[in-house]
Design an enzyme around this catalytic site. Sequence first.
Site, PDB file in Angstrom:
ATOM      1  N   HIS A 118       0.720  -1.274  -0.022  1.00  0.00           N
ATOM      2  CA  HIS A 118       0.245   0.037  -0.186  1.00  0.00           C
ATOM      3  C   HIS A 118       0.810   1.305  -0.089  1.00  0.00           C
ATOM      4  CE1 HIS A 118       0.193  -0.032   4.492  1.00  0.00           C
ATOM      5  NE2 HIS A 118       0.364   1.148   4.424  1.00  0.00           N
ATOM      6  N   ASP A 149       0.303  -7.432   1.979  1.00  0.00           N
ATOM      7  CA  ASP A 149       0.683  -6.175   1.774  1.00  0.00           C
ATOM      8  C   ASP A 149       2.158  -6.054   1.813  1.00  0.00           C
ATOM      9  OD1 ASP A 149       0.386  -3.670   1.767  1.00  0.00           O
ATOM     10  OD2 ASP A 149      -0.309  -3.246   3.974  1.00  0.00           O
ATOM     11  N   SER A 232       4.288   2.924   7.782  1.00  0.00           N
ATOM     12  CA  SER A 232       4.090   1.677   7.086  1.00  0.00           C
ATOM     13  C   SER A 232       5.812   1.430   6.333  1.00  0.00           C
ATOM     14  CB  SER A 232       3.087   1.660   6.386  1.00  0.00           C
ATOM     15  OG  SER A 232       1.574   1.755   6.786  1.00  0.00           O
TER      16      SER A 232
END
Length: 384
Positions: A118, A149, A232
């Site tokens: 992402h 992910d 992230s």
Amino acid sequence: MSSTSPTARPDEDGTHGRRRRRAALAAFLLVPLAIAGCTDGGGSETPTGTSAAAGASADTSAGSSAGSPAGSPAETLQESYQQVIRDVLPSVVEIRTTNGLGSGVVLDADGNIVTNSHVVGSATEFQVQFANSATSYPATLVGTYPQNDLAVIRVEGAPDLQPATLADSDAVEVGTLVLAMGNPLGLSSSVSDGIVSATGRTVSEPPSEAAPAGATLPGTIQTSAAINPGNSGGALVNMQGEVIGIPTLAATSPAGGGGAAPGIGFAIPSNTVKNVAPQLIEDGEVTDTDRAALGVTVTTVADSSGQAAGVGVVGVEPGGAAEAAGLREGDVITALNGQRVSSTAELSALLADLEVGETAEVTVQRGGEEQTFQVELGELAVAG
């Protein structure tokens, strides 16, 4: 398996770390989660009164040992934190796309960097910046695997690469001291501290550019270390200087407008990275997903009151596990191995505990009658 209720983004083994979780569908934690890692707009969000200048900034909550006698526990802990930061932070990078930014971890001397899918989104070109440096280097996409992910990019021309050491995440225990390193809100090379709060969480991510249907993340590590937008793809690190996970999601509170739930973040375990990243580097894609699947396309079915009442089968994979067992389009799955299933999220969470090749008992409603099928689980296919 422990499960929570996900709806926000920053999911590992129910057998306490030694058995990898696999799931077939988009999944769940029963608390809202939010992708905590990727800031949008491509710019840095700099809080008033703070500096986003390149350079390590330790946002640790462990108190200062100022005034503590030499050799005291506080001073020893502070020195340990500082040593881990010095050792690992050079391996953690900032990744910028035209749409936002996130973090990444250097895997090898060839310039391969692991991050979240992402974070990369649909981009194929990136700018990478290292700790304590104002210089950016170009990078290109190697491969992406939205189902977990994860993605790998490769930086070009960067000198003196320092690869991180990946830990055995199956050995991680609750209570382990950890540091989260990344670039939250564009604040370069930030560090927060906490502990491992739980292992073996299966959580679901909301839809993203990389995974329009969302993603189920099995076996994640839950941590109290702060995970914020921009974290992230960064590193969750133990006190031995090893990366135990890649931060990806933070929980959001169902109350209060869905704001962040402090101290509840999730990281993809390093053993998952060890499985996925080499496949992306070698082939540009993942061919061995190592995650169990029924081989069906499903949707949540509601009852007359509008409440979730089962999982409707809207498609059956030709030659797949479900077709071989006799399931067909129009069936409504109501239980898996005797456990009630009301939604696709619940089905995904249960599948996350199971192994490829394992036989599962699937209960369905068909034509007003209840029927049970023994399904030898297949492997989750790589999307698109």
